[in-house]
Enzyme design. Structure first.
Site, PDB file in Angstrom:
ATOM      1  N   GLY A 240       0.827  -1.202   0.000  1.00 24.11           N
ATOM      2  CA  GLY A 240       0.000   0.000   0.000  1.00 24.11           C
ATOM      3  C   GLY A 240       0.861   1.251   0.000  1.00 24.11           C
ATOM      4  N   SER A 241       0.254   2.345   0.399  1.00 28.01           N
ATOM      5  CA  SER A 241       0.947   3.626   0.357  1.00 28.01           C
ATOM      6  C   SER A 241       1.968   3.720   1.491  1.00 28.01           C
ATOM      7  CB  SER A 241      -0.080   4.749   0.496  1.00 28.01           C
ATOM      8  OG  SER A 241      -0.780   4.577   1.723  1.00 28.01           O
ATOM      9  N   ARG A 243       2.249   6.175   3.430  1.00 29.09           N
ATOM     10  CA  ARG A 243       1.559   6.750   4.598  1.00 29.09           C
ATOM     11  C   ARG A 243       0.982   5.647   5.482  1.00 29.09           C
ATOM     12  NH1 ARG A 243      -3.480   7.630   5.925  1.00 29.09           N
ATOM     13  NH2 ARG A 243      -4.274   6.866   3.931  1.00 29.09           N
ATOM     14  N   VAL A 244       0.237   4.726   4.889  1.00 34.17           N
ATOM     15  CA  VAL A 244      -0.365   3.634   5.676  1.00 34.17           C
ATOM     16  C   VAL A 244       0.738   2.697   6.187  1.00 34.17           C
ATOM     17  CG1 VAL A 244      -1.842   1.578   5.505  1.00 34.17           C
ATOM     18  CG2 VAL A 244      -2.643   3.752   4.583  1.00 34.17           C
ATOM     19  N   GLY A 245       1.715   2.431   5.343  1.00 38.85           N
ATOM     20  CA  GLY A 245       2.794   1.516   5.718  1.00 38.85           C
ATOM     21  C   GLY A 245       3.605   2.012   6.909  1.00 38.85           C
ATOM     22  N   GLU A 262       5.559  -3.321   1.377  1.00 35.55           N
ATOM     23  CA  GLU A 262       5.679  -3.109  -0.074  1.00 35.55           C
ATOM     24  C   GLU A 262       4.948  -1.808  -0.397  1.00 35.55           C
ATOM     25  OE1 GLU A 262       7.345  -4.999  -2.176  1.00 35.55           O
ATOM     26  OE2 GLU A 262       7.675  -6.836  -1.032  1.00 35.55           O
ATOM     27  N   CYS A 296       2.756   0.273  -8.767  1.00 29.90           N
ATOM     28  CA  CYS A 296       3.821   0.759  -7.878  1.00 29.90           C
ATOM     29  C   CYS A 296       5.100   0.961  -8.668  1.00 29.90           C
ATOM     30  CB  CYS A 296       4.026  -0.219  -6.722  1.00 29.90           C
ATOM     31  SG  CYS A 296       4.252  -1.898  -7.273  1.00 29.90           S
TER      32      CYS A 296
HETATM   33  P1  NAD Z   1      -3.527   2.236   0.748  1.00 30.00           P
HETATM   34  O1  NAD Z   1      -2.293   2.509   1.548  1.00 30.00           O
HETATM   35  O2  NAD Z   1      -4.593   3.244   0.761  1.00 30.00           O
HETATM   36  O3  NAD Z   1      -4.195   0.845   1.222  1.00 30.00           O
HETATM   37  C1  NAD Z   1      -3.457  -0.357   1.228  1.00 30.00           C
HETATM   38  C2  NAD Z   1      -4.151  -1.370   2.123  1.00 30.00           C
HETATM   39  O4  NAD Z   1      -3.997  -0.956   3.482  1.00 30.00           O
HETATM   40  C3  NAD Z   1      -5.659  -1.501   1.884  1.00 30.00           C
HETATM   41  O5  NAD Z   1      -6.041  -2.854   1.994  1.00 30.00           O
HETATM   42  C4  NAD Z   1      -6.238  -0.687   3.020  1.00 30.00           C
HETATM   43  O6  NAD Z   1      -7.550  -1.073   3.365  1.00 30.00           O
HETATM   44  C5  NAD Z   1      -5.261  -1.019   4.126  1.00 30.00           C
HETATM   45  N1  NAD Z   1      -5.293  -0.099   5.276  1.00 30.00           N
HETATM   46  C6  NAD Z   1      -5.550   1.217   5.289  1.00 30.00           C
HETATM   47  N2  NAD Z   1      -5.478   1.692   6.551  1.00 30.00           N
HETATM   48  C7  NAD Z   1      -5.156   0.641   7.351  1.00 30.00           C
HETATM   49  C8  NAD Z   1      -4.935   0.487   8.753  1.00 30.00           C
HETATM   50  N3  NAD Z   1      -5.025   1.507   9.587  1.00 30.00           N
HETATM   51  N4  NAD Z   1      -4.601  -0.730   9.203  1.00 30.00           N
HETATM   52  C9  NAD Z   1      -4.473  -1.786   8.358  1.00 30.00           C
HETATM   53  N5  NAD Z   1      -4.702  -1.699   7.031  1.00 30.00           N
HETATM   54  C10 NAD Z   1      -5.021  -0.492   6.539  1.00 30.00           C
HETATM   55  O7  NAD Z   1      -3.009   1.932  -0.745  1.00 30.00           O
HETATM   56  P2  NAD Z   1      -3.847   1.810  -2.084  1.00 30.00           P
HETATM   57  O8  NAD Z   1      -4.358   3.144  -2.478  1.00 30.00           O
HETATM   58  O9  NAD Z   1      -4.801   0.668  -2.013  1.00 30.00           O
HETATM   59  O10 NAD Z   1      -2.698   1.352  -3.115  1.00 30.00           O
HETATM   60  C11 NAD Z   1      -1.827   2.238  -3.760  1.00 30.00           C
HETATM   61  C12 NAD Z   1      -0.475   2.280  -3.080  1.00 30.00           C
HETATM   62  O11 NAD Z   1       0.068   0.965  -2.971  1.00 30.00           O
HETATM   63  C13 NAD Z   1       0.543   3.066  -3.881  1.00 30.00           C
HETATM   64  O12 NAD Z   1       1.296   3.859  -3.009  1.00 30.00           O
HETATM   65  C14 NAD Z   1       1.403   1.986  -4.520  1.00 30.00           C
HETATM   66  O13 NAD Z   1       2.709   2.401  -4.857  1.00 30.00           O
HETATM   67  C15 NAD Z   1       1.411   0.961  -3.445  1.00 30.00           C
HETATM   68  N6  NAD Z   1       1.753  -0.351  -3.976  1.00 30.00           N
HETATM   69  C16 NAD Z   1       2.989  -0.848  -3.684  1.00 30.00           C
HETATM   70  C17 NAD Z   1       3.383  -2.064  -4.226  1.00 30.00           C
HETATM   71  C18 NAD Z   1       4.742  -2.642  -3.934  1.00 30.00           C
HETATM   72  O14 NAD Z   1       4.910  -3.833  -4.128  1.00 30.00           O
HETATM   73  N7  NAD Z   1       5.711  -1.872  -3.481  1.00 30.00           N
HETATM   74  C19 NAD Z   1       2.494  -2.793  -5.043  1.00 30.00           C
HETATM   75  C20 NAD Z   1       1.228  -2.257  -5.301  1.00 30.00           C
HETATM   76  C21 NAD Z   1       0.878  -1.027  -4.758  1.00 30.00           C
END
Ligand code: NAD
Length: 510
Positions: A240-241, A243-245, A262, A296
């Site tokens: 994910g992003s 920020r969340v990570g 990731e 990503c």
């Molecule tokens: P996001 O960060 O908004 O959400 C990712 C996941 O985290 C979702 O399942 C969401 O429900 C969950 N989440 C959100 N808040 C949470 C919390 N407090 N606790 C636990 N889980 C929570 O990301 P997105 O908009 O779905 O995806 C886009 C992002 O993902 C981009 O930044 C992209 O670069 C990244 N991404 C990275 C890779 C990689 O392998 N590096 C691959 C695909 C996407």
């Protein structure tokens, strides 16, 4: 739509499953899922409650006690069967991925193919979970290391790869002897529900317990937080992003859990004076506009030697002029929609920021309206001339914006620009000069987890370890020896002598 029926997607669907049994909760909120391509409502999903979560984790914990005792090659056999089922459902599942997420149909099928490929990889891996042996410094002693399963592995996946990311984690974790919990993105839960149904049939046919593969669709702020804080889950793989990570990583570290992070990328291609432009151009265009810039690994920055800047700029603008933008289920189209109107807003805001910093929009940037674009999620991919230090260029905007950046001097100057961002996922150089390409791959070169030569930044084969450095999170999943993250290492020393030599020569007269 026929493919929804084939996959068992109904008008209303439950969002949590302990393996085969779907929880019937309909009081924890619901998600209405719309296709970003057509704007049509696809279906509704009932989110899981905190009680559902408890039951799922309980079943998964129980299943682990049985699954960890199944020999690894036998676990591989189950994964092989899952791969075979996915082969059967490749067409409808690829269509659902495209319909729900908005990527092109070809990419939807490609995503399911990646699932199949990682199944094949994991089957082979199930006979190769090797540890090392070491020579002990003590006589008649043997040392070796072995790898044991961890327990419950939770994959939290992003919207842009609704199904493949889960399989990169879950198929490896399964052969490693872990049980899997999947929390998909709430933007694309239907593809996850369809996959859970496919996997459940394999589990049932093999008389395996509930809980080896389970699913939970729920809010990040409730279910997500429960997962992060749950000591019964030793490993969380979050895609994910940043920020969340960042938040998730600190919560997991606070309880000494393991994490695979990731996160976002800000990927660049370097084009030196020695680039073969015939090779580079398709890689750039696909990298920047494929999945509407929502990978990503999407190409976000092009770092171009000043001597070829104008030529490249003109060629890319010309190529963008021939892109077909529209319904992703029509394979004649190259670019589909963004995931939702929020993403369209981010795209527009980023272009405003470019202008504020003094950059130029050379092409595109409009929100498309009219016939075929009723969902409000289509944009014309943008090309901008910028400098690397602009605040917006330093960020990942998850949309089709390609930044052109000029460099002077030699390849070292280009590499310095490429590395001068906080993210470290994917990078590439186009050059036929061996000194330039080797400099790029050397210790002084790219600081990213992925560094390619004469091939773009976007996408990756499942055979390699996938992931990135710096604020991309440092995690690795998929191929190579990424499997080790899903197991715990144990060092064993065995004494077959009749003496007990103590460490550091210490003697006790007992
Ligand atoms: P996001 O960060 O908004 O959400 C990712 C996941 O985290 C979702 O399942 C969401 O429900 C969950 N989440 C959100 N808040 C949470 C919390 N407090 N606790 C636990 N889980 C929570 O990301 P997105 O908009 O779905 O995806 C886009 C992002 O993902 C981009 O930044 C992209 O670069 C990244 N991404 C990275 C890779 C990689 O392998 N590096 C691959 C695909 C996407």
């Amino acid at each position: 739509m026929e493919f929804l029926k084939t996959l068992g997607i109904e008008e209303y669907n439950y969002g949590s499953c302990t393996g085969r049994e779907w929880k019937k909760t309909d009081t924890a909120g619901k998600l209405d899922i719309y296709s970003p391509g057509s704007g049509d409502k696809i279906a509704t999903v009932y989110q899981a409650s905190e009680e559902d979560y408890e039951q799922i984790v309980k079943k998964a914990s129980e299943a682990f006690l049985l699954w960890r005792d199944v020999p690894a090659p036998k676990r591989g056999e189950i994964v092989r069967q899952i791969g075979d089922e996915l082969r059967k459902y490749k067409d409808p599942l690829g269509r659902l991925v495209s319909y729900e997420m908005g990527k092109s149909l070809q990419e939807g099928w490609g995503e399911v193919q990646e699932m199949i490929d990682i199944c094949d990889f994991a089957v082979g891996l199930s006979r190769q979970l090797y540890g090392l042996t070491m020579h002990s410094e003590r006589p008649d002693h043997r040392m070796y290391e072995q790898w044991h399963p961890l327990g419950i592995v939770c994959t939290i996946s992003a919207f842009n790869f609704p199904v493949a990311v889960w399989s990169w984690n879950a198929m490896l974790a399964a052969v490693c002897g872990d049980v899997n919990l999947w929390k998909p993105s709430s933007k694309v839960p239907l593809a996850a529900i369809a996959v859970q149904k496919i996997v459940a049939r394999v589990i049932e046919a093999n008389n395996l317990p509930e809980g080896v593969f389970s699913l939970i669709v729920g809010k990040g702020s409730t279910i997500g937080e429960q997962i992060l804080n749950d000591k019964r889950i030793p490993l969380i793989s979050l895609t994910g992003s940043t920020r969340v990570g960042k938040h998730a990583n600190s919560v997991i570290a606070g309880r000494f859990g393991k994490a695979i992070m990731e996160l976002g990328g800000n990927n660049a291609i370097i084009l030196t004076e020695n680039a073969d432009l015939q090779l580079a151009l398709p890689a750039i265009v696909f990298g920047a506009v494929g999945t509407a810039g929502q990978r990503c690994t999407s190409t976000r920055r092009l770092i171009i030697h000043e001597s070829i800047f104008d030529k490249i700029k003109d060629s890319i603008i010309k190529a963008y002029g021939s892109l077909k933008i529209g319904n992703p289920l029509d394979i004649a189209n190259h670019v589909g929609p963004l995931i939702d109107k929020g993403a369209v807003k981010d795209f527009c805001n980023a272009l405003e920021e470019v202008k504020k910093s003094g950059g130029k929009i050379l092409y595109g940037g409009e929100v498309l309206t009219g016939a075929g674009y009723e969902s409000g999620c289509y944009v014309k991919p943008a090309i901008c001339e910028v400098e690397n230090h602009y605040p917006i260029v330093q960020e990942e905007t998850f949309a089709p914006i390609l930044y052109l950046i000029k460099y002077k001097g030699d390849v070292k100057d280009a590499i310095a620009i490429q590395n001068d961002v906080v993210q470290g996922l994917s990078s590439a150089i186009f050059s036929l000069n061996m000194r330039e390409t080797e400099e790029f791959l050397s210790t002084r070169g790219s600081d990213c987890g992925i560094a390619n030569v004469n091939i773009g930044t976007s996408g990756a084969e499942i055979g390699g370890a996938f992931g990135g450095e710096k604020e991309t999170g440092g995690g690795r999943e998929s191929g190579s020896d990424s499997w080790r993250a899903y197991m715990r290492r144990q060092t064993n020393t065995i004494n077959y002598s009749d003496k007990i030599p103590l460490a550091q020569g210490i003697k006790f007269d007992l």
